[in-house]
Scaffold this motif. Structure first.
Motif, mmCIF file in Angstrom:
data_model
loop_
_atom_site.group_PDB
_atom_site.id
_atom_site.type_symbol
_atom_site.label_atom_id
_atom_site.label_comp_id
_atom_site.label_asym_id
_atom_site.label_seq_id
_atom_site.Cartn_x
_atom_site.Cartn_y
_atom_site.Cartn_z
ATOM 1 N N TYR A 1 0.862 -1.174 0.000
ATOM 2 C CA TYR A 1 0.000 0.000 0.000
ATOM 3 C C TYR A 1 0.900 1.226 0.000
ATOM 4 C CZ TYR A 1 1.055 0.192 5.003
ATOM 5 O OH TYR A 1 1.700 0.251 6.220
ATOM 6 N N THR A 2 0.254 2.403 -0.086
ATOM 7 C CA THR A 2 1.011 3.658 -0.116
ATOM 8 C C THR A 2 1.450 3.971 1.312
ATOM 9 O OG1 THR A 2 -0.331 4.381 -1.972
ATOM 10 C CG2 THR A 2 1.006 6.050 -0.866
ATOM 11 N N TYR A 3 2.607 3.506 1.640
ATOM 12 C CA TYR A 3 3.097 3.494 3.013
ATOM 13 C C TYR A 3 3.046 4.858 3.684
ATOM 14 C CZ TYR A 3 6.561 3.018 6.716
ATOM 15 O OH TYR A 3 7.210 3.050 7.914
ATOM 16 N N ASN A 4 3.535 5.878 3.015
ATOM 17 C CA ASN A 4 3.649 7.192 3.652
ATOM 18 C C ASN A 4 2.314 7.900 3.811
ATOM 19 O OD1 ASN A 4 6.422 7.087 4.058
ATOM 20 N ND2 ASN A 4 6.860 7.872 2.006
ATOM 21 N N SER A 5 1.250 7.370 3.252
ATOM 22 C CA SER A 5 -0.053 8.003 3.373
ATOM 23 C C SER A 5 -0.938 7.352 4.427
ATOM 24 C CB SER A 5 -0.783 7.961 2.025
ATOM 25 O OG SER A 5 -0.114 8.758 1.078
ATOM 26 N N ALA A 6 -0.462 6.293 5.022
ATOM 27 C CA ALA A 6 -1.272 5.546 5.992
ATOM 28 C C ALA A 6 -1.022 6.008 7.413
ATOM 29 C CB ALA A 6 -0.964 4.061 5.884
ATOM 30 N N CYS A 7 -1.982 5.720 8.276
ATOM 31 C CA CYS A 7 -1.752 5.790 9.704
ATOM 32 C C CYS A 7 -1.285 4.413 10.153
ATOM 33 C CB CYS A 7 -3.035 6.157 10.462
ATOM 34 S SG CYS A 7 -3.542 7.878 10.283
ATOM 35 N N MET A 8 -0.347 4.384 11.071
ATOM 36 C CA MET A 8 0.191 3.118 11.547
ATOM 37 C C MET A 8 0.373 3.166 13.051
ATOM 38 S SD MET A 8 2.992 2.083 8.654
ATOM 39 C CE MET A 8 2.998 0.374 9.225
ATOM 40 N N GLY A 9 0.497 1.986 13.637
ATOM 41 C CA GLY A 9 0.659 1.991 15.083
ATOM 42 C C GLY A 9 1.111 0.670 15.640
ATOM 43 N N TRP A 10 1.402 0.709 16.915
ATOM 44 C CA TRP A 10 1.764 -0.479 17.686
ATOM 45 C C TRP A 10 0.699 -0.716 18.747
ATOM 46 C CZ3 TRP A 10 5.580 -3.662 16.303
ATOM 47 C CH2 TRP A 10 6.552 -3.168 15.441
ATOM 48 N N PHE A 11 0.312 -1.966 18.847
ATOM 49 C CA PHE A 11 -0.681 -2.384 19.818
ATOM 50 C C PHE A 11 -0.125 -3.579 20.574
ATOM 51 C CE2 PHE A 11 -4.334 0.132 18.402
ATOM 52 C CZ PHE A 11 -3.820 0.617 17.210
ATOM 53 N N ARG A 12 -0.695 -3.889 21.719
ATOM 54 C CA ARG A 12 -0.217 -5.043 22.465
ATOM 55 C C ARG A 12 -1.366 -5.761 23.138
ATOM 56 N NH1 ARG A 12 3.135 -1.909 27.317
ATOM 57 N NH2 ARG A 12 1.308 -1.142 28.483
ATOM 58 N N PRO B 1 7.829 -5.089 33.885
ATOM 59 C CA PRO B 1 7.163 -6.388 33.708
ATOM 60 C C PRO B 1 5.766 -6.256 33.122
ATOM 61 C CG PRO B 1 8.341 -6.354 35.780
ATOM 62 C CD PRO B 1 8.434 -4.960 35.224
ATOM 63 N N GLU B 2 5.074 -5.188 33.441
ATOM 64 C CA GLU B 2 3.720 -4.993 32.908
ATOM 65 C C GLU B 2 3.692 -4.665 31.430
ATOM 66 O OE1 GLU B 2 5.059 -3.533 35.624
ATOM 67 O OE2 GLU B 2 4.356 -1.457 35.849
ATOM 68 N N ASP B 3 4.853 -4.463 30.816
ATOM 69 C CA ASP B 3 4.932 -4.275 29.366
ATOM 70 C C ASP B 3 4.949 -5.614 28.630
ATOM 71 O OD1 ASP B 3 7.227 -1.612 29.994
ATOM 72 O OD2 ASP B 3 5.107 -1.428 29.448
ATOM 73 N N THR B 4 5.023 -6.704 29.365
ATOM 74 C CA THR B 4 5.040 -8.028 28.742
ATOM 75 C C THR B 4 3.740 -8.275 27.991
ATOM 76 O OG1 THR B 4 6.515 -8.963 30.418
ATOM 77 C CG2 THR B 4 5.106 -10.498 29.210
ATOM 78 N N ALA B 5 3.870 -8.606 26.698
ATOM 79 C CA ALA B 5 2.700 -8.815 25.835
ATOM 80 C C ALA B 5 3.162 -9.222 24.448
ATOM 81 C CB ALA B 5 1.867 -7.536 25.747
ATOM 82 N N MET B 6 2.204 -9.617 23.631
ATOM 83 C CA MET B 6 2.440 -9.748 22.202
ATOM 84 C C MET B 6 2.215 -8.376 21.595
ATOM 85 S SD MET B 6 3.250 -12.001 19.863
ATOM 86 C CE MET B 6 2.659 -13.635 20.324
ATOM 87 N N TYR B 7 3.180 -7.894 20.842
ATOM 88 C CA TYR B 7 3.095 -6.583 20.217
ATOM 89 C C TYR B 7 2.786 -6.732 18.731
ATOM 90 C CZ TYR B 7 4.701 -4.202 24.392
ATOM 91 O OH TYR B 7 4.787 -3.685 25.668
ATOM 92 N N TYR B 8 1.799 -5.963 18.286
ATOM 93 C CA TYR B 8 1.339 -6.027 16.904
ATOM 94 C C TYR B 8 1.529 -4.691 16.202
ATOM 95 C CZ TYR B 8 -1.119 -10.232 18.461
ATOM 96 O OH TYR B 8 -1.424 -11.462 18.976
ATOM 97 N N CYS B 9 1.949 -4.763 14.964
ATOM 98 C CA CYS B 9 1.985 -3.614 14.077
ATOM 99 C C CYS B 9 0.659 -3.563 13.327
ATOM 100 C CB CYS B 9 3.150 -3.797 13.099
ATOM 101 S SG CYS B 9 3.237 -2.599 11.781
ATOM 102 N N ALA B 10 0.119 -2.364 13.139
ATOM 103 C CA ALA B 10 -1.146 -2.225 12.436
ATOM 104 C C ALA B 10 -1.117 -1.008 11.531
ATOM 105 C CB ALA B 10 -2.303 -2.101 13.432
ATOM 106 N N ALA B 11 -1.942 -1.045 10.511
ATOM 107 C CA ALA B 11 -2.053 0.070 9.575
ATOM 108 C C ALA B 11 -3.504 0.243 9.158
ATOM 109 C CB ALA B 11 -1.185 -0.175 8.344
ATOM 110 N N VAL B 12 -3.844 1.489 8.890
ATOM 111 C CA VAL B 12 -5.142 1.759 8.286
ATOM 112 C C VAL B 12 -4.882 2.407 6.936
ATOM 113 C CG1 VAL B 12 -5.380 3.911 9.626
ATOM 114 C CG2 VAL B 12 -7.347 2.956 8.451
#
Length: 124
Positions: A27-38, A84-95
């Motif tokens: 996709y058009t990378y620079n035009s998207a919103c992206m983020g990290w989720f956990r 320790p509370e940062d322990t999680a599965m981290y996901y990259c996401a885009a819209v």
């Protein structure tokens, strides 16, 4: 075909640092919103840090001052002073809806593409 591939997770002691990366294509990378989720076991997926196409960022209160989101040819999450509370599965996401995205939120419902995740484990 949109693809998001995370890397950089691992195990670290409290107070340590990790840098996550997300390689994006299709996709058009620079035009998207992206983020990290956990998502930790038993918890709902939550927003950690997001960035819009203009470079504007938002952070969850729990990570402000410790995590930094950035992007150039990939999306990154620099995580310092890990707890320790940062322990999680981290996901990259885009819209990506075919138009430039100017407002990124921490809500999972905004995002229509997701990576497979990378595990972050912080021990005390």
């Amino acid at each position: 075909q949109v693809q998001l591939v995370e890397s950089g997770g691992g195990s670290v002691q409290a107070g340590g640092s990790l840098r996550l990366s997300c390689a994006a294509s299709g996709y058009t990378y620079n035009s998207a919103c992206m983020g990290w989720f956990r998502q930790a076991p038993g918890n709902e997926r939550e927003g950690v840090a997001v960035i819009d196409s203009d470079g504007g960022t938002r952070y969850a209160d729990a990570v402000k001052g410790r995590f930094t989101i950035s992007k150039d040819n990939a999306l990154y999450l620099q995580m310092n002073s890990l707890k320790p509370e940062d322990t999680a599965m981290y996901y990259c996401a885009a819209v990506w809806l075919g138009v430039r995205c100017h407002v990124a939120t921490l809500h999972t419902s905004q995002y229509n593409y997701w990576g497979q995740g990378t595990q972050v484990t912080v021990s005390s």
